[in-house]
Design an enzyme around this catalytic site. Structure first.
Site, PDB file in Angstrom:
ATOM      1  N   TYR A 242      22.585  15.753  51.538  1.00 16.96           N
ATOM      2  CA  TYR A 242      22.279  17.061  50.960  1.00 16.96           C
ATOM      3  C   TYR A 242      22.040  16.912  49.449  1.00 16.96           C
ATOM      4  CZ  TYR A 242      23.791  21.635  48.999  1.00 16.96           C
ATOM      5  OH  TYR A 242      23.927  22.791  48.292  1.00 16.96           O
TER       6      TYR A 242
ATOM      7  N   ASP B 286      32.640  16.838  55.713  1.00 16.84           N
ATOM      8  CA  ASP B 286      32.057  18.154  55.488  1.00 16.84           C
ATOM      9  C   ASP B 286      31.509  18.640  56.824  1.00 16.84           C
ATOM     10  OD1 ASP B 286      30.524  20.359  54.821  1.00 16.84           O
ATOM     11  OD2 ASP B 286      29.767  19.489  52.965  1.00 16.84           O
TER      12      ASP B 286
ATOM     13  N   ILE C 196      30.507  21.777  57.788  1.00 19.17           N
ATOM     14  CA  ILE C 196      30.053  23.164  57.700  1.00 19.17           C
ATOM     15  C   ILE C 196      29.024  23.551  58.755  1.00 19.17           C
ATOM     16  CG2 ILE C 196      30.537  23.267  55.235  1.00 19.17           C
ATOM     17  CD1 ILE C 196      27.563  23.344  54.730  1.00 19.17           C
TER      18      ILE C 196
ATOM     19  N   LYS D  90      26.925  28.750  56.929  1.00 18.59           N
ATOM     20  CA  LYS D  90      25.925  28.301  57.896  1.00 18.59           C
ATOM     21  C   LYS D  90      26.205  28.868  59.286  1.00 18.59           C
ATOM     22  CE  LYS D  90      24.522  25.739  54.531  1.00 18.59           C
ATOM     23  NZ  LYS D  90      23.354  26.104  53.737  1.00 18.59           N
TER      24      LYS D  90
END
Lengths: 543, 438
Positions: free
Chosen positions: B152, B237, B239, B276
């Site tokens: 990202y 992570d 998410i 998200k």
């Protein structure tokens, strides 16, 4: 490098066992080494290596001692409330912190010790045991309630304003649901659900700028395009610290000051605070001479001062800065080419007869120095909404605004809250009524409380704004020292069962001063509080 | 005429003027082009279609239905009882009811295969803040975090800017579908050491952004072993965990820990968010879930800089603790994302474009390397510019995600209506046809 870090966590264990621990550990390393080394060319190596090791050991010990000093100096992370609480069962809270570290040592799980964390973690270890936090914890465990717990601890240590919440609640009861989702139309969540500008919706900036203007009685017109919104004033201060100073630089902060600055200004930024003591002889008013002296001393020590942080109205004293002082301050900042951060979060909570002058008013007149002045504001105090997390950075410095805007991605205000408050703040009639009534109530409660303290022979500095009485209780402390002050604080907490903030938490240089927040009290509570304080003050007088 | 006196400019910090915020990269430049000429179904049909923003708009109706039927969530109910406490609530522990609701939601997403303790949840204003906060806690300035590529683009800013921490990439490539290998991890570690950077942790995104694929169990085991072996932290992570197309395909690091009896757990930290999975990025809701007491305590205190509005906590606590709502939401959201994914894959295939096989997320990882003049970053950026300016689609070039192989692009599909997606696919089709003819 790896070894040093591991040793640092180790040493706090060794430190606890015996203060001479460092020497003992060294010998345990050197003796066997000497044995190995004396085999070949031993005499030379055998003397050089232990010397080298000792040198590194002393160096390492010296560094570690400095770390401890840092921990001792850095004070409580201010405003937010308790640690402790319901989670105590599962988690190791502060006292157990060092236990964790020592537990990791012989653990079969991780032969090289527990995985280490950054140096920032140790910065908060000492803080949690400060009177500020201890007091908050105790109140949480045993809170006063008129009916259900009349012997509980009364909270006078948290700067909350409960006097006018009913006004806000009333507005919400009438308007909330409409406002958040419908906005007069079909229920639609897409307006608030999606990514929005991190520094706040323009509509909200407009509303906040308008509110700030009303708070200063329209003396200043705030430009929404110079507003940067943050999740509370806490990140606003930190963001400005990041933007205006580099690691190792310093800000001048007049004391006594808000305990939270130690966290907000210093913790993650690596920036220093230089306290500039104000004196009771001056009614704790700001002295430019003292600022100048502090600046020069800092320079001699090789510390670069990047700015001054002032609070107006001030916390804990409740002073207002006069127009003249603001001009002098500006001259001083100009002369030294430094910034001024003015924390005006209590601007709407003035209750005296003195005129409040925002530094923004001076900025409107003085074109040249606009770039060095930055205002911090928020809705936690003036609108009694600390839970909603609304803070403001207001500046004319485009570079600061640009950098601050980018940094708000880490501290953005939640969109439903922005929507709710856009409506509330745009209701000019509500805002005007609120500001007026709130001021009246603050004035009344302040007067009652100060009168009550006066009856006990306790004098307060005349305050024109904020939720605090800054009271001189030095007559009641046994030894004129921080120790004496903390003894009195303890008595007040455990015998009188009132939680107040001792001046040392606010870095006050004169012992015996205490901060009482009166805005959490109803009129009925005041006599009860005064009564309780009397119990302690009587016994102190007898001693 | 006034004499202009030059005033010495009052200086700013290095942090303020640095470019580490990374906002000059193409990832963000594409957004500018979109902002200047945004596509609209009726009023601007030739505008730029935004396919560079990983937002989930496919399940808004479910949220709206809940809020319609439960006004007490957004207004504290008739007469606003509880408002006072809520307005004053600034305790960095966060609302207990909200933490409980988050823990339950995270458990539901993992099909009950892992348990979460609400007292280990630390709340932050978004995952952006959570990632930065963890970095502040786990590493000192000058240290390094290892991150598998492609990653990202926001990490460059979130993890490095104020923290002063470095990112050392773990290089992954298409030869094995961009999976993380022990060799790649070791190479990254050695690379950091050779630069005299102390490695403090490894950060993985699972499901991966930009790959749109979950990490396999065996790989997770290897990653955890690596972290244990080097005595470093592991940040996972997660998410996009609620955005896997099929519930069973996502394995959380929490499940790995459970099977290991939570041995070595104190180095593991999970980041989650509602931006998200629930499509609510504007609400700014992120969490850190840590198995390390010291980290939890510190993170909690540090969260003072990034608290979630108590009003929002209250609203979401109501919503997420409604089991009927949350179960239905998770299930329906998954189905809809899966359908969108199929639609875009088919559409791209028709145009002759292949994608990495994905099973999660709001995007697909598209392979345009056959179209590159040369297998270089410059060629990729040239192609990206053409797609942005001529085809009028904003997609994210792999180089902005630090992909070591040029020619890959991330294409988001969940932030628009189905009709808009059709139009985007048509444009791509046309573009590919034109290319073939030339």
């Amino acid at each position: 490098m790896t070894q040093t870090r591991y040793s640092r966590s180790r040493s706090s264990d060794t430190e606890k066992e015996n203060t001479g621990g460092g020497g003992g550990a060294a010998m345990r390393v050197i003796v066997p080494l000497q044995g190995v080394v004396q085999g070949r060319g031993g005499l030379v190596l055998g003397s050089i290596i232990p010397c080298a090791l000792f040198y590194f050991l002393q160096f390492y010990l010296k560094r570690h001692r400095n770390d401890l000093d840092d921990q001792n100096n850095s004070n409580s992370p201010g405003q937010n409330s308790t640690t402790g609480s319901a989670s105590s069962g599962k988690l190791a809270e502060l006292p157990a912190l060092t236990r964790n570290l020592s537990r990791g040592l012989p653990s079969p799980r991780s032969p090289r010790g527990p995985v280490s964390v950054s140096g920032r973690v140790s910065g908060i270890v000492k803080g949690a045991d400060s009177p500020y936090y201890v007091g908050l914890r105790r109140v949480k465990e045993d809170p006063y309630d008129e009916l259900s717990n009349p012997n509980g601890i009364i909270q006078l240590g948290l700067a909350e304003n409960k006097l006018s919440l009913d006004l806000v609640k009333h507005w919400l009861a009438e308007n909330a649901e409409q406002v958040i989702l419908r906005n007069g139309k079909e229920l639609s969540i897409s307006r608030i659900a999606t990514y929005l500008p991190f520094d706040g919706l323009m509509e909200f900036k407009v509303a906040v700028a308008g509110f700030m203007s009303q708070v200063t009685a329209k003396a200043v017109s705030f430009d929404p395009s110079q507003v940067v919104l943050t999740a509370g004033a806490t990140p606003a201060i930190e963001i400005l610290s990041f933007c205006l100073a580099d690691v190792g630089n310093a800000f001048l902060v007049p004391t006594p000051c808000y305990p939270g600055y130690d966290r907000d200004v210093k913790w993650r930024t690596g920036v220093e605070i230089i306290h500039v003591p104000c004196r009771s002889a001056d009614d704790f008013n700001l002295s430019i001479a003292a600022l100048d002296q502090a600046f020069n001393q800092a320079k001699k020590r090789g510390l670069k001062v990047r700015g001054i942080i002032i609070s107006n109205p001030s916390n804990p004293v409740g002073n207002l800065l006069s127009r003249d002082t603001l001009y002098s301050l500006l001259d001083f900042a100009r002369e030294k080419n430094i910034h001024i951060v003015s924390n005006e979060i209590l601007a709407g909570s003035t209750h005296g007869n003195e005129e409040f002058v925002s530094i923004a008013e001076i900025m409107d007149l003085d074109d040249v120095d606009r770039k060095r002045v930055h205002l911090v504001y928020g809705l936690s105090k003036d609108l009694s909404l600390p839970g909603f997390r609304v803070g403001v950075i207001y500046s004319h410095n485009e570079e600061v605004l640009a950098a601050a805007k980018k940094l708000t991605r880490f501290s953005t205000i939640s969109s439903p809250t922005q929507c709710l408050l856009i409506s509330m703040l745009s209701d000019a009639k509500f805002v005007q009524t609120f500001i007026t009534i709130n001021r009246e109530r603050l004035q009344r409660t302040y007067a009652l409380f100060v009168a009550g303290l006066k009856k006990l022979g306790i004098k307060c500095i005349k305050s024109s704004g904020g939720f605090y009485c800054w009271a001189d209780m030095s007559g009641l402390i046994r030894s004129y020292s921080e120790k004496g002050e903390l003894e009195l604080w303890d008595k007040l907490l455990n015998i009188a069962k009132v939680n107040v903030t001792p001046g040392s938490c606010c870095h006050c240089i004169e012992p015996g001063w205490f901060r009482f927040c009166f805005a959490t009290l109803t009129e009925k509570d005041i006599p009860i509080v005064i009564d309780r304080i009397q119990k302690v003050s009587e016994t102190c007088k007898l001693n | 005429m006034a004499i202009e006196i030059e005033q010495p400019r009052v200086g700013l910090s290095k942090v303020a003027v640095s470019k580490t915020h990374g906002e000059d990269s193409p990832y963000f430049a594409g957004w500018k082009a979109y902002d200047e000429n945004p596509y609209h179904e009726t009023s601007n049909q030739s505008g730029v279609i935004q396919m560079g923003l990983a937002e989930n708009q496919v399940s808004f109706d479910l949220l709206e239905k809940y809020l319609e039927e439960h006004s007490e969530a957004s207004s504290w109910g008739k007469g606003a009882p509880g408002f006072r406490e809520n307005a004053l609530f600034q305790d960095y522990h966060g609302l207990k009811s909200f933490r409980q609701a988050m823990a339950n939601f995270m458990e539901q997403i993992r099909g009950g295969r892992a348990k979460f303790d609400p007292d280990r949840i630390v709340l932050t204003a978004g995952a952006t803040a959570a990632n930065e906060l963890l970095t502040f806690i786990l590493a000192d300035p000058g240290d390094a975090l290892l991150i598998p590529t492609p990653y990202y683009p926001g990490f460059d800013r979130d993890l490095r800017w104020r923290t002063g921490v470095n990112i050392v990439p773990i290089l992954c490539d298409s030869s094995n579908n961009f999976q993380i290998t022990p060799e790649a991890m070791e190479a990254a570690y050695q690379s950091a050491e050779s630069m005299n950077l102390k490695v403090r942790g490894i950060l993985i995104t699972n499901p991966s952004n930009p790959l749109g694929a979950t990490i396999q169990r065996s790989v997770l085991e290897l990653i955890l072993d690596f972290a244990v072996n080097k005595n470093i932290h592991l940040v996972s992570d997660e998410i996009y965990s609620g955005s896997t197309f099929s519930s069973s395909e996502f394995i959380s690091i929490a499940e790995i820990l459970e099977t290991r009896g939570y041995k070595d757990a104190e180095r593991v930290h999970i980041v989650y968010s509602l931006s998200k999975d629930l499509g609510l990025p504007g609400f700014r809701v992120g969490t850190i879930y840590s198995y390390n007491d010291q980290v939890v305590t510190t993170a909690r205190r540090m969260s003072s800089f990034t608290l979630i509005s108590s009003q929002t906590q209250h609203l979401l606590a109501c919503m997420l603790s409604n089991k009927e709502f949350s179960e239905n939401y998770i299930k329906t959201n998954r189905e809809r994302l899966s359908k969108r994914y199929d639609m875009i894959i088919k559409g791209l295939k028709k145009a002759g474009i292949e994608c990495l096989k994905g099973n999660a997320g709001l995007f697909c990882w598209m392979n345009l390397s056959p179209l590159l003049e040369k297998p270089t970053r410059e060629s990729e950026l040239a192609l990206w510019k053409v797609i942005l300016n001529e085809v009028k689609l904003n997609i994210s070039p792999g180089s902005s995600c630090h992909c070591s192989e040029p020619g890959w692009f991330r294409v988001c599909f969940a932030n628009m209506s189905e009709q808009t997606l059709e139009i985007a696919l048509e444009r791509i089709h046309k573009f590919m046809e034109q290319r073939k003819r030339n």
